[in-house]
Write an enzyme that holds these catalytic residues in place. Structure first.
Site, PDB file in Angstrom:
ATOM      1  CB  SER A 124      -0.848  -0.026   1.271  1.00 41.34           C
ATOM      2  OG  SER A 124      -1.384   1.245   1.521  1.00 41.34           O
ATOM      3  CE1 TYR A 148      -3.911  -3.033   5.511  1.00 37.32           C
ATOM      4  CE2 TYR A 148      -3.428  -0.709   5.128  1.00 37.32           C
ATOM      5  CZ  TYR A 148      -3.713  -1.971   4.641  1.00 37.32           C
ATOM      6  OH  TYR A 148      -3.781  -2.167   3.277  1.00 37.32           O
ATOM      7  CE  LYS A 152      -1.423  -4.603   3.310  1.00 34.70           C
ATOM      8  NZ  LYS A 152      -1.669  -5.951   2.774  1.00 34.70           N
TER       9      LYS A 152
HETATM   10  P1  NAD Z   1     -10.981  -7.466   1.098  1.00 38.94           P
HETATM   11  O1  NAD Z   1     -11.227  -7.536   2.557  1.00 38.94           O
HETATM   12  O2  NAD Z   1     -12.133  -7.229   0.200  1.00 38.94           O
HETATM   13  O3  NAD Z   1     -10.260  -8.819   0.614  1.00 38.94           O
HETATM   14  C1  NAD Z   1      -9.392  -9.547   1.433  1.00 38.94           C
HETATM   15  C2  NAD Z   1      -9.837 -11.005   1.382  1.00 38.94           C
HETATM   16  O4  NAD Z   1      -8.945 -11.775   2.184  1.00 38.94           O
HETATM   17  C3  NAD Z   1     -11.245 -11.217   1.946  1.00 38.94           C
HETATM   18  O5  NAD Z   1     -11.997 -11.980   1.010  1.00 38.94           O
HETATM   19  C4  NAD Z   1     -11.016 -11.992   3.245  1.00 38.94           C
HETATM   20  O6  NAD Z   1     -12.064 -12.892   3.508  1.00 38.94           O
HETATM   21  C5  NAD Z   1      -9.709 -12.697   2.953  1.00 38.94           C
HETATM   22  N1  NAD Z   1      -8.882 -13.030   4.122  1.00 38.94           N
HETATM   23  C6  NAD Z   1      -8.493 -12.230   5.155  1.00 38.94           C
HETATM   24  N2  NAD Z   1      -7.682 -12.898   5.981  1.00 38.94           N
HETATM   25  C7  NAD Z   1      -7.541 -14.149   5.470  1.00 38.94           C
HETATM   26  C8  NAD Z   1      -6.811 -15.300   5.865  1.00 38.94           C
HETATM   27  N3  NAD Z   1      -6.069 -15.339   6.961  1.00 38.94           N
HETATM   28  N4  NAD Z   1      -6.901 -16.413   5.076  1.00 38.94           N
HETATM   29  C9  NAD Z   1      -7.672 -16.427   3.952  1.00 38.94           C
HETATM   30  N5  NAD Z   1      -8.372 -15.371   3.542  1.00 38.94           N
HETATM   31  C10 NAD Z   1      -8.302 -14.243   4.284  1.00 38.94           C
HETATM   32  O7  NAD Z   1      -9.830  -6.388   0.857  1.00 38.94           O
HETATM   33  P2  NAD Z   1      -9.295  -5.732  -0.493  1.00 38.94           P
HETATM   34  O8  NAD Z   1      -9.678  -4.304  -0.507  1.00 38.94           O
HETATM   35  O9  NAD Z   1      -9.620  -6.589  -1.655  1.00 38.94           O
HETATM   36  O10 NAD Z   1      -7.719  -5.774  -0.216  1.00 38.94           O
HETATM   37  C11 NAD Z   1      -6.904  -6.840  -0.675  1.00 38.94           C
HETATM   38  C12 NAD Z   1      -5.469  -6.591  -0.246  1.00 38.94           C
HETATM   39  O11 NAD Z   1      -5.028  -5.350  -0.766  1.00 38.94           O
HETATM   40  C13 NAD Z   1      -5.290  -6.518   1.273  1.00 38.94           C
HETATM   41  O12 NAD Z   1      -4.061  -7.136   1.606  1.00 38.94           O
HETATM   42  C14 NAD Z   1      -5.229  -5.027   1.538  1.00 38.94           C
HETATM   43  O13 NAD Z   1      -4.506  -4.726   2.690  1.00 38.94           O
HETATM   44  C15 NAD Z   1      -4.514  -4.534   0.277  1.00 38.94           C
HETATM   45  N6  NAD Z   1      -4.770  -3.128  -0.005  1.00 38.94           N
HETATM   46  C16 NAD Z   1      -6.070  -2.691  -0.134  1.00 38.94           C
HETATM   47  C17 NAD Z   1      -6.320  -1.350  -0.385  1.00 38.94           C
HETATM   48  C18 NAD Z   1      -7.744  -0.841  -0.496  1.00 38.94           C
HETATM   49  O14 NAD Z   1      -7.939   0.369  -0.449  1.00 38.94           O
HETATM   50  N7  NAD Z   1      -8.752  -1.684  -0.676  1.00 38.94           N
HETATM   51  C19 NAD Z   1      -5.252  -0.450  -0.516  1.00 38.94           C
HETATM   52  C20 NAD Z   1      -3.941  -0.922  -0.391  1.00 38.94           C
HETATM   53  C21 NAD Z   1      -3.728  -2.275  -0.133  1.00 38.94           C
END
Ligand code: NAD
Ligand code: UDP
Length: 331
Positions: A124, A148, A152
């Site tokens: 991120s 959080y 990362k």
């Molecule tokens: P999201 O919550 O929609 O998706 C994450 C998925 O991971 C979910 O389906 C959840 O059920 C699953 N999950 C969580 N812990 C788990 C585990 N231990 N085992 C198996 N499954 C697990 O989130 P997103 O927005 O799609 O984000 C995806 C990734 O991108 C994350 O790592 C997040 O930190 C990163 N990210 C997101 C953003 C944002 O703004 N959405 C920005 C930067 C980074």
């Protein structure tokens, strides 16, 4: 290639599954459905007309992860699974450090054990902390203000050290800016639990009448109109970025910003949403949200130069697609 997509039922993961399948690769999803639904896998199949293997599994469970690696001949892993709510991470730091770091280590260990070379990680822009803008990959990372963000930065560090010690483990660290929008089919999108923390899902819920008005957190920042500026990126552009990252991954550690390079203020986004969808968004200016930076956006030059990747959708596309999903498919 056979690609394991952890967290593939989630917001960014599901869109990336679509892009990977459309690029002609096979997808194996592993998700514990903590923050997602199994029906999303059916929507991915519907959009692409292709099959997806789904394992309901927790990525911190070493035995379960090992079983997945034994049952598929994998070429790469894209690791999305994790917790992502900044505020919650301050209240439940142990949950965040445990889930986000242990999952990364368990997956890296399985890659080494089973000879899987390619590892793409969801990082991120938050790892840049309070740096000068635009953010460039070569910058020294600054401490983040919450657990959080630390997970990362630490995951990046762990994967970098593993790659240094194991030349057959190739790592791509993708630093996302602000992903918004949805697949143009409107079948998949962002479904936050409860009242959204993020701007775009809040705006779409105001548009739908679920929430009364947007609260704009501060209009006294040193920005174009005083409101906070971010680099919003369409989730399908982000998804395409993962495809090129995994396809082109070579030895070593490669860090890429995935952003548009364009800053948009809160009020500019509201105006774009109103114009794109012909809906008025009532808002009020309230105080600043603690921990918010005034303005940041990407230097998106490295991904263009090395991966030939650039974001194609503009802020109007993002607003249109976010609204289509909210309007048609959200309760
Ligand atoms: P999201 O919550 O929609 O998706 C994450 C998925 O991971 C979910 O389906 C959840 O059920 C699953 N999950 C969580 N812990 C788990 C585990 N231990 N085992 C198996 N499954 C697990 O989130 P997103 O927005 O799609 O984000 C995806 C990734 O991108 C994350 O790592 C997040 O930190 C990163 N990210 C997101 C953003 C944002 O703004 N959405 C920005 C930067 C980074
Ligand atoms: N924001 C806002 N009202 C909201 C949610 C967000 O004014 O209800 C602002 C926030 O202060 C920031 C921008 O919108 O300037 C993007 O916030 P978001 O939470 O979407 O992303 P992040 O802070 O993680 O960049």
């Amino acid at each position: 290639m056979n690609i394991l997509v952890t967290g593939g039922a989630g917001y960014i993961g599901s869109h990336t599954c679509v892009a990977i399948l459309q690029a002609g690769h096979m997808v194996i999803v592993a998700d514990n459905l903590f923050n997602s639904k199994a029906e999303t896998i059916d929507e991915i199949k519907k959009i692409t007309g292709k099959d997806v293997v789904f394992h309901k599994a927790d990525m911190t469970d070493e035995a379960a992860v090992d079983e997945i690696f034994r049952s598929h001949k994998l070429d790469g892993v894209i690791h999305f699974a994790g917790f992502k709510a900044v505020g919650e991470s301050v209240e439940k730091p142990l949950n965040y450090y445990y889930n986000n770091l242990v999952s990364t280590m368990v997956l890296a260990k399985a890659c080494l054990r089973h000879g899987v070379k390619r590892f793409v990680f969801s990082s991120s822009a938050t790892v840049y902390g309070d740096n000068a803008i635009p953010y460039v990959e070569t910058m020294k990372l600054q401490p983040t203000t919450n657990p959080y963000g630390e997970t990362k930065a630490m995951s990046e560090r762990i994967l970098t050290d593993i790659a240094k010690a194991n030349p057959d483990f190739f790592v791509s660290l993708l630093r996302y800016f602000n992903p918004v929008g949805a697949h143009e089919s409107g079948l998949i999108g962002e479904s936050p639990n409860g009242i959204p923390n993020n701007l775009m899902p809040y705006v779409t819920q105001v548009a739908k009448g679920k929430l009364k008005k947007l609260r704009v957190f501060g209009n006294d920042y040193p920005t174009v109109d005083g409101t906070g500026v971010r680099d919003y990126i369409h989730v399908m552009d982000l998804a395409e970025g993962h495809v090129v990252a995994v396809e082109n991954l070579t030895e070593g550690v490669h860090v890429y910003n995935l952003g548009t390079g364009q800053g948009t203020s809160v009020l500019q986004l509201v105006k774009a949403f109103e114009e794109a969808n012909n809906i008025e968004i009532p808002y009020e200016i309230v105080g600043r949200r603690p921990g918010d930076l005034p303005e940041y956006y990407a230097d998106a030059g490295k991904a263009k130069l090395e991966l030939d990747w650039t974001a194609k959708h503009d802020i109007f596309d993002m607003c249109r697609d976010a609204w289509r999903f909210e309007k048609n498919y959200q309760e």
